[in-house]
Scaffold this motif. Structure first.
Motif, PDB file in Angstrom:
ATOM      1  N   TYR A 105      -0.604  -0.539  -4.308  1.00 44.38           N
ATOM      2  CA  TYR A 105       0.473  -0.455  -5.306  1.00 44.38           C
ATOM      3  C   TYR A 105       0.700  -1.799  -5.998  1.00 44.38           C
ATOM      4  N   LEU A 153       0.835  -1.195   0.000  1.00 44.19           N
ATOM      5  CA  LEU A 153       0.000   0.000   0.000  1.00 44.19           C
ATOM      6  C   LEU A 153       0.872   1.248   0.000  1.00 44.19           C
ATOM      7  N   ASN A 198      -7.769   7.860   3.257  1.00 40.94           N
ATOM      8  CA  ASN A 198      -8.166   6.808   2.324  1.00 40.94           C
ATOM      9  C   ASN A 198      -8.212   7.289   0.880  1.00 40.94           C
ATOM     10  N   GLN A 199      -8.484   8.571   0.664  1.00 33.82           N
ATOM     11  CA  GLN A 199      -8.552   9.089  -0.699  1.00 33.82           C
ATOM     12  C   GLN A 199      -7.180   9.125  -1.366  1.00 33.82           C
ATOM     13  N   HIS A 200      -6.126   9.230  -0.562  1.00 35.14           N
ATOM     14  CA  HIS A 200      -4.777   9.308  -1.104  1.00 35.14           C
ATOM     15  C   HIS A 200      -3.949   8.071  -0.776  1.00 35.14           C
ATOM     16  N   THR A 201      -4.600   7.015  -0.320  1.00 36.95           N
ATOM     17  CA  THR A 201      -3.941   5.743  -0.066  1.00 36.95           C
ATOM     18  C   THR A 201      -4.422   4.732  -1.097  1.00 36.95           C
ATOM     19  N   ARG A 202      -3.494   4.029  -1.701  1.00 41.16           N
ATOM     20  CA  ARG A 202      -3.885   3.120  -2.797  1.00 41.16           C
ATOM     21  C   ARG A 202      -3.054   1.841  -2.763  1.00 41.16           C
ATOM     22  N   GLU A 250      -6.170  -6.213   3.085  1.00 41.30           N
ATOM     23  CA  GLU A 250      -5.994  -4.765   2.899  1.00 41.30           C
ATOM     24  C   GLU A 250      -6.407  -3.996   4.153  1.00 41.30           C
ATOM     25  N   ARG A 296      -3.915  -1.617   6.379  1.00 38.65           N
ATOM     26  CA  ARG A 296      -4.190  -0.222   6.689  1.00 38.65           C
ATOM     27  C   ARG A 296      -4.066   0.036   8.198  1.00 38.65           C
TER      28      ARG A 296
END
Length: 224
Positions: free
Chosen positions: A162, A109, A156-160, A177, A181
């Motif tokens: 990878y 992540l 959460n909007q800027h966590t993705r 996931e 987190r």
């Protein structure tokens, strides 16, 4: 032949007096309006001192211990520092029997999060404030409550995700996931504490309260 005479002197004098009176009254009204505007807006610097001299009023503050404690407590939870971080966090699950190629589950992540620290001023007590009178004015010493970490959260909007890889024989674990987190949040909190977020929060809080107390008219301020 009849000769008629008309007198203009008295009426001219009356008209002139009336006109002068109107001008004087108008000037007084405009002057009063201008003075009112000046007094209302002269709140800082030399203009404020001039306004105070005109009105004969001075600004005073209640600097008793209960009043000072109440003013500080109104700041409530004083958030003084925000620690942000971007990092990569790995989560994985493995089988005790089969290799990861067949039964493993791995996720990477890219995490963006932040920790917020400050001081809960609602915990300030009267015994934490000491005021003394001196020749030059009042001095004050305030002992603030300890700083604390208010919040650590993942954006959460800027966590993705990878990378996500799953073994050939197993499906992707839907909880991996979420667990990763949570792990990232713990790592973020640990990193913030290791970087001295609590010390920075205390330092910023002391500066804020010092400014407040000088604004209340204290000549000497000591905040610890």
């Amino acid at each position: 032949m009849t000769t008629q005479y008309r007198s203009y002197g008295r009426s001219d004098r009356s008209s002139s007096s009336s006109g002068t009176l109107i001008v004087v009254l108008l000037s007084l009204v405009l002057g009063a309006v201008a003075l009112g505007v000046f007094l209302r807006h002269a709140t800082t610097g030399i203009m404020a001192r001039v306004a105070a001299a005109i009105t004969g009023r001075t600004t005073t503050f209640d600097t008793s211990v209960p009043a000072v404690v109440q003013k500080i407590q109104r700041l409530s939870r004083l958030e003084t520092v925000v620690y942000s971080i971007d990092t990569v966090v790995e989560g994985s699950k493995s089988s005790v029997v089969l290799p990861d190629l067949l039964a493993g589950d791995r996720i990477l992540l890219v995490v963006h999060g932040q920790s917020i620290a400050g001081i809960d001023l609602a915990q300030l007590k009267p015994e934490d404030v000491r005021i003394t009178d001196r020749d030059g004015g009042q001095s004050i010493h305030v002992t603030l409550p300890p700083s604390k970490l208010f919040l650590t959260s993942i954006d959460n909007q800027h966590t993705r995700v990878y990378v996500r890889s799953t073994g050939l024989l197993v499906p992707a674990d839907p909880n991996l996931e979420t667990d990763t987190r949570a792990k990232a949040e713990q790592q973020l909190q640990a990193a913030a504490l290791a970087d001295g977020i609590l010390d920075t929060a205390s330092k910023n809080a002391r500066a804020t309260i010092t400014t407040l107390l000088y604004g209340l008219g204290f000549k000497q301020v000591d905040v610890t």
